[in-house]
Scaffold this motif. Structure first.
Motif, PDB file in Angstrom:
ATOM      1  N   SER A 206       1.143  -1.708  -0.280  1.00 12.81           N
ATOM      2  CA  SER A 206      -0.235   0.115   0.098  1.00 12.81           C
ATOM      3  C   SER A 206       0.866   1.052   0.416  1.00 12.81           C
ATOM      4  CB  SER A 206      -0.887   0.329   1.201  1.00 12.81           C
ATOM      5  OG  SER A 206      -2.064  -0.439   0.620  1.00 12.81           O
ATOM      6  N   GLN A 602     -14.994  -7.415  -1.333  1.00  7.59           N
ATOM      7  CA  GLN A 602     -15.257  -7.554  -2.415  1.00  7.59           C
ATOM      8  C   GLN A 602     -14.561  -8.550  -3.571  1.00  7.59           C
ATOM      9  OE1 GLN A 602     -15.434  -3.310  -4.487  1.00  7.59           O
ATOM     10  NE2 GLN A 602     -13.727  -3.740  -5.017  1.00  7.59           N
ATOM     11  N   PRO A 610      -3.906  -2.239  -2.296  1.00  7.35           N
ATOM     12  CA  PRO A 610      -5.091  -3.215  -1.274  1.00  7.35           C
ATOM     13  C   PRO A 610      -5.368  -1.641  -0.883  1.00  7.35           C
ATOM     14  CG  PRO A 610      -2.841  -4.721  -0.267  1.00  7.35           C
ATOM     15  CD  PRO A 610      -2.003  -3.512  -1.773  1.00  7.35           C
ATOM     16  N   GLU A 611      -4.426  -0.064  -0.683  1.00  7.60           N
ATOM     17  CA  GLU A 611      -4.683   0.424   0.728  1.00  7.60           C
ATOM     18  C   GLU A 611      -5.356   1.075  -0.900  1.00  7.60           C
ATOM     19  OE1 GLU A 611      -5.094   1.069   3.485  1.00  7.60           O
ATOM     20  OE2 GLU A 611      -5.162   3.572   3.406  1.00  7.60           O
ATOM     21  N   THR A 614      -9.075   0.065  -1.394  1.00 10.96           N
ATOM     22  CA  THR A 614     -10.314  -0.107  -0.327  1.00 10.96           C
ATOM     23  C   THR A 614     -10.542   1.283   0.149  1.00 10.96           C
ATOM     24  OG1 THR A 614      -8.859  -1.150   1.322  1.00 10.96           O
ATOM     25  CG2 THR A 614     -10.066  -0.140   2.268  1.00 10.96           C
ATOM     26  N   MET A 617     -13.654   1.259  -2.599  1.00 11.94           N
ATOM     27  CA  MET A 617     -14.090   1.175  -1.944  1.00 11.94           C
ATOM     28  C   MET A 617     -15.750   2.021  -1.669  1.00 11.94           C
ATOM     29  SD  MET A 617     -13.114  -2.786  -1.380  1.00 11.94           S
ATOM     30  CE  MET A 617     -14.616  -3.748  -0.553  1.00 11.94           C
ATOM     31  N   GLU A 618     -14.664   2.297  -0.097  1.00 14.56           N
ATOM     32  CA  GLU A 618     -14.978   3.630   0.757  1.00 14.56           C
ATOM     33  C   GLU A 618     -15.501   4.599  -0.007  1.00 14.56           C
ATOM     34  OE1 GLU A 618     -11.852   4.977   2.904  1.00 14.56           O
ATOM     35  OE2 GLU A 618     -11.469   2.529   4.284  1.00 14.56           O
ATOM     36  N   GLU A 660     -16.815  -0.488   6.769  1.00 15.60           N
ATOM     37  CA  GLU A 660     -15.506  -1.690   6.795  1.00 15.60           C
ATOM     38  C   GLU A 660     -16.291  -2.754   5.854  1.00 15.60           C
ATOM     39  OE1 GLU A 660     -16.872  -4.099  10.655  1.00 15.60           O
ATOM     40  OE2 GLU A 660     -18.241  -2.375  10.611  1.00 15.60           O
ATOM     41  N   THR A 661     -14.663  -2.121   4.769  1.00 13.35           N
ATOM     42  CA  THR A 661     -14.480  -3.379   3.813  1.00 13.35           C
ATOM     43  C   THR A 661     -13.348  -4.779   3.650  1.00 13.35           C
ATOM     44  OG1 THR A 661     -12.165  -2.081   3.406  1.00 13.35           O
ATOM     45  CG2 THR A 661     -14.487  -0.827   2.264  1.00 13.35           C
ATOM     46  N   ILE A 663     -11.539  -6.940   1.475  1.00 13.05           N
ATOM     47  CA  ILE A 663     -11.100  -7.859   0.034  1.00 13.05           C
ATOM     48  C   ILE A 663     -10.463  -9.167   0.343  1.00 13.05           C
ATOM     49  CG2 ILE A 663      -9.347  -6.913  -1.726  1.00 13.05           C
ATOM     50  CD1 ILE A 663      -9.469  -4.093  -0.845  1.00 13.05           C
TER      51      ILE A 663
ATOM     52  N   ARG B 142     -11.193   9.223   5.396  1.00 11.70           N
ATOM     53  CA  ARG B 142     -10.000   9.249   5.505  1.00 11.70           C
ATOM     54  C   ARG B 142     -10.175  10.729   6.060  1.00 11.70           C
ATOM     55  NH1 ARG B 142      -6.878   4.527   3.602  1.00 11.70           N
ATOM     56  NH2 ARG B 142      -8.795   3.372   3.791  1.00 11.70           N
TER      57      ARG B 142
END
Ligand code: FES
Ligand code: FES
Lengths: 715, 158
Positions: A206, A602, A610-611, A614, A617-618, A660-661, A663, B142
C-alpha cells in the motif's frame, strides 16, 4: 503533468505539424530501451487517426540513459489513483524502485492514442499489458547484462535497477549503464512470464498517493489553474432551457464595460475579460431572447414516456422456458423499479484553456478522453488533427461526466476568434445544465419462486439504463433478460437532454432492481435474505463474497422485516464481485434515513495496492448513498431546475456510516476493476435495509424522506 | 468601487488596488495567481474556496475583498512553514484523505479553523465542523481520520 516528467522525449522540440514515422520516432525519442505495447481493442486502435506517434502501439515505456523509467500512456488521473498504481506495477516487473518511474499521462502529443479513461478498465485491461512490457524490458536488460558481464542469463538476476551476478552480488551493472547509447526497440510479445503474485514486492504494497503532496499544498494544477500570458476568461451565453431557440440578443450594456470584449457569431455570444468574475458580470448585462421549448416532459411523467418510446428489446440472455417457470412457481412477484436522472457533480466543473499559435492549437482540458477531445477540437477549428494537442492536467473528478468536452470547443473557437489564449470554465449552473446525466430508467421484473424457495422464473426488462449489470447471476432454470435501449444514450425523442455514462453505468439501476426483487421473494417465502440468496446461487465467487460480508457484519439469520434495519445486496461489475450489507435507521416522523453502517466485501482478483482499492471502495459507498437517498435532477420542459448544491444534495460528512471493507485475496485471477463495483450494491442494500427496518418496499430511487413518508402512509 | 485594500496574506503584508466588491476567490486566483483555492459552486455551498480569515474559515467565493481590509488571510499556500508541511497536510497525506484532490485545499483550510476552535475535537465536532465541505470522491472517512490525527499532533498549539 509537469514538464520535468517528460524527461527524455526530445521530440518535444520537433516541428509539430507532421506525423512522426516509425523510424523517426526512434531517431527523435532519444537513446534508451523502448518497449512498445498495445492494449484494449485492436479494432478501436485502428480507427484512431491524426496521431503524431506511430500507430502500431498505444503505450510505451522507456528506460533512459539515466536509468529512469518513463511510461507514456493516454490515460488520465482523476482521483482513481492510477498515477500511483501504474508505476507500481511497472516497478515490480522491472525490479526498480517505484520512485524511479515517471509517468506521463493524457498528453496527445507525447502519449500514444488511447480511447479514454473509464469503465474501471485502467487497471484491468491496461495492467496486464503494462506488466508484460515491464517484464519484456527486464528481459532485454538481462540479455544486455549477459553480453556485458559475459555471464549466462540464467545466472543473472535483477535487483533495484541493476543486473546482478547470482553467485556474486557485488558483480553488477546498472540499467543506466546498459541503456547508455542504445536504441533498442521491442514489442511486448506477451511471451515473457510475469511475476507470480507471491513474488510481488511493490504491487502488493500500500503506497501513499504520488500526487498527495502536490494536492495538499495547493500546488497541483488542474485545468482552471493554468495561467498563460494575456489569457482571457470567457463566459458564453447559454439558453435558459434545452430546446429553447435563440431569437435575439442585445449586447450593448456589456460592450460599455471597460476592457470587456464581446464576441458574436450568430447565436454564439460570449464576453471575455482578464478576470473571470468581470466576464461573468458582463454576461449578466446581456439581454437575450429565446423561445419556449415545446417539451412537456418533467421528472414525474418521464417514466411513462420512456416506456412508451422504448425501442424494440434486445435479448441479453435467455434460458429454459418462462411458461414452465411460471407453473413451477408457488408465488409470482411482478414489480417495476424506477430511478431518476442523476448528475455527475464532480467538484471541479468542466474547464478548458485554448491557445492557438502558428496554426497549432494547444488545449488544456479537464477530460476523461483527451484523444476524442482532440478530434472534436480539430473538427471545430477546421484544423488537421495533428495540429491539435490536448494536455490533461489533474482532473478533479470525472465519474463518466468528463467524456463530453463542449467547453473545450468553446475555448478553442474563442481562441481562434480573439487570437488570445482563452479559458472557459463552467459555473456550477452550467455544469448541471450541460451534464450528460445518468439516464432515468425503468426496470420491470416478473419472477417466481417455488414452495422450496427456489427461483423458478425470472423475466427481466430494463428500459434505458443500459445492459451493464442486467444479467443476473443466480441459478434460475427459466430466465429471460431483455434490454430496451441497451445504452446510456437514447435515440432522439427519448431523453430531453444529454445522458451518458455515470460511475458503473447501468449497473446501479440494474442491481437495485434485481436485489430488491430477490428480497421481496425471500420475504414472501419467509426465508432469511442471505440464506435465500445462497440457496439460489451456484457461482462460487458470489457465494464467497456474500459469506465474507455476512461474517464481517455478524449477520444473524431472520426473515425480513425484522425491525433491525439491515439489508444485503450483491452484484458484479467490471469483473469484480461485491456484496454489501447496510444497516439503517429510519426516522418515522421525518422519513429520514440514516445509514449507520456498511460492510462491503469484494473479490477483485489480484489486488494492486490494497490501500488504494480500499479507498476506492469507501468512495463508492459514500458516493452511492447519494443516488440512493437524495440525488435526482428535477426538470420541466427543457429547463433543468437544479443549479447548485442547495437543491441537489450530494453526500456529506454527517452521512458517513461506519464503513468496513473486506478484500478477498484471489491470486488466481488478473486484477479486475476497482473504481466502480462497490457503488452498484448501495441502492439495493439500503432499500432492503429500509424494508427490514419499517416494512415498506421502495421502488423508486432516490429514496427521499418524502417518498418514505408517502410509502409509510400507504402501507 | 476601486480602493486600496491592505491585509496580511500568508504572513506577509499585502496591498492591492482593486474593485473592492470583487470576491476574494477571484482576486486570489487571478490577480495574485494563488490557484490552490478552488471554485466549486460560487454560492457558499461546497467549501472548495475556503480560506481562513482571522482564524475563521470563510468562503472566499462570497467574501468581497473589502471585507478583508486590515485582516489576516491564510490560504492553502500559506500553511507550509519553513519548507515543512503543516500537520494537517501531513495527516491528509498519511491517511490518503484525498482522491481527485480538488476539494482538498478547502477541506484542509476548513479543518484548520475547526482545530483552532476545537483544540481537542471529538469525531462529532469534526463531522459537524466539516459538514458543509463537499467531496464527491467520497474521501470523508479518511478526512475525519486525518483531522483526528492532526488534532492529536497539534494539541491546540499551531
Ligand atoms: S466555491 Fe465557495 S463554497 Fe463553493
Ligand atoms: S477528493 Fe475529489 S472531491 Fe474530494
Amino acid at each position: 503533468m509537469n514538464d520535468d516528467q517528460t524527461s527524455g522525449l526530445e521530440f518535444l522540440e520537433e516541428p509539430s505539424d507532421f506525423q512522426i514515422s516509425r523510424r523517426d520516432f526512434f531517431k527523435v525519442a532519444g537513446s534508451g530501451i523502448f518497449v512498445l505495447f498495445t492494449l484494449g481493442d485492436t479494432l478501436l486502435a485502428q480507427q484512431r487517426q491524426g496521431s503524431r506517434l506511430p500507430t502500431d502501439f498505444n503505450a510505451f515505456l522507456k528506460i533512459g540513459e539515466d536509468g529512469r523509467v518513463s511510461c507514456y500512456v493516454g490515460k488520465i488521473e482523476m482521483g482513481q489513483g492510477i498515477v500511483t498504481s501504474l508505476p507500481q506495477m511497472l516497478a515490480d516487473e522491472l525490479d526498480v524502485s517505484v520512485d524511479s518511474v515517471d509517468i506521463v499521462m493524457g498528453d496527445t502529443d507525447l502519449c500514444p492514442w488511447d480511447m479514454g479513461t473509464f469503465g474501471s478498465l485502467s487497471t484491468r485491461s491496461f495492467g496486464p499489458s503494462l506488466r508484460a512490457a515491464g517484464a519484456e524490458a527486464r528481459q532485454v536488460l538481462l540479455e544486455l547484462g549477459s553480453e556485458q558481464m559475459k555471464i549466462a542469463v540464467d545466472n543473472l538476476a535483477t535487483e533495484d535497477g541493476f543486473v546482478v551476478d547470482k553467485t556474486n552480488k557485488e558483480h553488477r551493472v546498472s540499467y543506466a549503464q546498459l541503456a547508455k547509447g542504445k536504441k533498442i526497440e521491442r514489442h511486448a510479445s506477451g511471451k515473457v512470464a510475469l511475476k507470480k503474485p507471491a513474488e510481488f514486492k511493490i504491487m502488493s504494497a500500500s503506497l501513499t498517493r504520488r500526487d498527495a503532496q502536490e494536492k495538499v499544498t495547493g500546488n497541483a494544477k488542474y485545468t482552471g489553474d493554468i495561467r498563460l500570458p494575456g489569457m482571457l476568461y470567457a463566459k458564453v451565453l447559454r439558453p435558459p432551457a434545452h430546446g429553447a431557440k435563440f431569437i435575439d440578443v442585445d449586447v450593448s450594456e456589456a460592450k460599455k464595460m471597460k476592457d470587456v470584449q464581446v464576441v458574436r457569431e450568430g447565436d454564439f455570444v460570449a464576453v471575455l475579460h482578464k478576470y473571470p468574475d468581470v466576464a461573468e458580470e458582463a454576461l449578466s448585462k446581456i439581454k437575450a431572447k429565446f423561445d419556449q421549448p415545446t417539451s412537456v416532459l418533467d421528472d414525474k411523467n418521464i417514466f411513462d414516456h420512456l416506456v412508451k418510446v422504448a425501442p424494440a428489446g434486445r435479448s441479453v440472455s435467455t434460458n429454459g422456458d418462462l411458461k414452465a417457470g411460471e407453473s413451477a412457481a408457488k408465488i409470482i412477484v411482478e414489480e417495476s423499479y424506477f430511478n431518476a436522472y442523476v448528475a455527475h457533480s464532480a467538484i471541479e466543473p468542466h474547464a478548458a484553456i485554448a491557445n492557438i499559435e502558428g496554426g497549432k492549437a494547444t488545449v488544456w482540458v479537464s477530460t476523461q478522453n483527451p484523444f476524442t477531445c482532440k478530434e472534436e477540437i480539430a473538427k471545430e477549428l477546421g484544423f488537421p488533427s495533428q495540429n491539435v494537442r490536448v494536455i490533461t492536467p489533474y482532473v478533479g473528478g470525472g465519474f463518466g461526466g468528463k467524456t463530453t468536452n463542449l467547453q473545450a470547443l468553446d475555448a478553442a473557437r474563442l481562441a481562434k476568434i480573439t487570437g488570445k489564449p482563452v479559458q472557459v470554465a463552467y459555473t456550477r449552473k452550467e455544469e448541471f445544465f450541460f451534464d450528460s446525466f445518468r439516464p432515468a430508467a425503468v426496470v420491470k421484473i416478473k419472477s417466481g419462486v417455488t414452495d422450496k424457495g427456489k427461483i423458478s422464473l425470472w423475466d427481466y426488462g430494463v428500459y434505458f439504463a443500459g445492459e451493464r449489470g442486467a444479467q443476473h447471476f443466480y441459478d434460475i432454470p427459466n430466465a429471460n433478460t431483455t434490454a430496451y435501449n441497451s445504452s446510456w444514450v437514447g435515440a432522439s425523442g427519448s431523453h430531453p437532454f444529454a445522458t451518458g455514462p455515470w460511475r458503473a453505468p447501468g449497473n446501479n439501476t440494474n442491481s437495485f432492481a434485481r436485489e430488491s426483487q430477490i428480497d421481496i421473494m425471500a420475504a414472501k417465502v419467509g426465508i432469511d435474505p442471505l440464506e435465500f440468496r445462497l440457496q439460489n446461487l451456484g457461482d462460487k465467487r458470489m457465494i464467497r463474497v456474500l459469506k465474507a460480508s455476512a461474517e464481517k457484519f455478524g449477520w444473524k439469520p431472520g426473515k425480513a422485516p425484522s425491525g433491525r434495519g439491515r439489508g444485503i445486496a450483491c452484484g458484479i461489475d467490471a469483473g469484480t464481485y461485491v456484496a454489501s450489507i447496510a444497516e439503517v435507521k429510519v426516522d418515522k416522523g421525518t422519513g429520514n434515513v440514516q445509514v449507520k453502517r456498511v460492510v462491503c466485501a469484494q473479490d477483485m482478483g489480484v489486488v494492486i495496492n490494497p490501500e488504494g482499492a480500499t479507498i476506492q471502495m469507501e468512495g463508492c459507498i459514500m458516493m452511492g448513498l447519494g443516488y440512493t437517498l437524495t440525488e435526482q435532477v428535477h426538470f420541466k420542459g427543457g429547463d433543468i431546475l437544479e443549479a447548485n448544491f442547495d437543491t441537489y444534495q450530494i453526500p456529506r460528512f454527517s452521512w458517513l456510516p461506519k464503513i468496513e471493507t473486506v478484500i478477498l485475496d484471489n491470486k488466481e485471477l488478473d486484477p479486475q476493476g476497482g473504481g466502480e463495483p462497490a457503488i452498484v450494491t448501495m441502492g439495493g442494500a439500503v432499500a432492503n435495509a429500509i424494508y427490514d427496518a419499517v416494512g415498506i418496499r421502495m421502488h423508486h430511487l432516490p429514496m427521499t424522506p418524502e417518498r418514505i413518508l408517502e410509502e409509510m402512509k400507504e402501507s | 468601487m476601486t480602493e486600496t485594500i491592505q491585509f496580511t496574506l500568508n504572513g506577509k503584508p499585502m496591498k492591492l488596488t482593486v474593485d473592492s466588491d470583487r470576491m476574494l476567490l477571484w482576486v486570489l486566483r487571478t490577480d495574485l495567481e494563488l490557484t490552490g483555492t478552488k471554485y466549486g459552486c460560487g454560492e457558499s455551498l461546497c467549501g472548495a474556496c475556503t480560506v481562513v480569515v482571522d482564524n475563521i474559515a470563510v468562503r472566499s467565493c462570497q467574501t468581497p475583498v473589502k471585507h478583508i481590509q486590515g485582516r489576516e488571510v491564510v490560504t492553502i499556500e500559506g500553511l507550509m512553514k519553513e519548507g515543512k508541511l503543516h500537520p494537517l497536510q501531513r495527516a491528509f497525506m498519511d491517511h490518503d484523505a484525498l482522491q481527485c484532490g480538488y476539494c482538498t485545499p478547502g477541506m484542509i483550510m476548513n479543518a484548520y479553523s475547526v482545530l483552532r476552535n476545537h483544540p481537542k475535537p471529538s469525531a462529532a465536532d469534526i463531522i459537524e465542523g466539516m459538514n458543509d465541505n463537499l467531496c464527491r470522491c467520497g474521501a470523508h472517512n479518511r478526512i475525519v481520520q486525518a483531522i483526528q490525527m492532526a488534532a492529536k499532533e497539534v494539541e491546540g498549539g499551531f
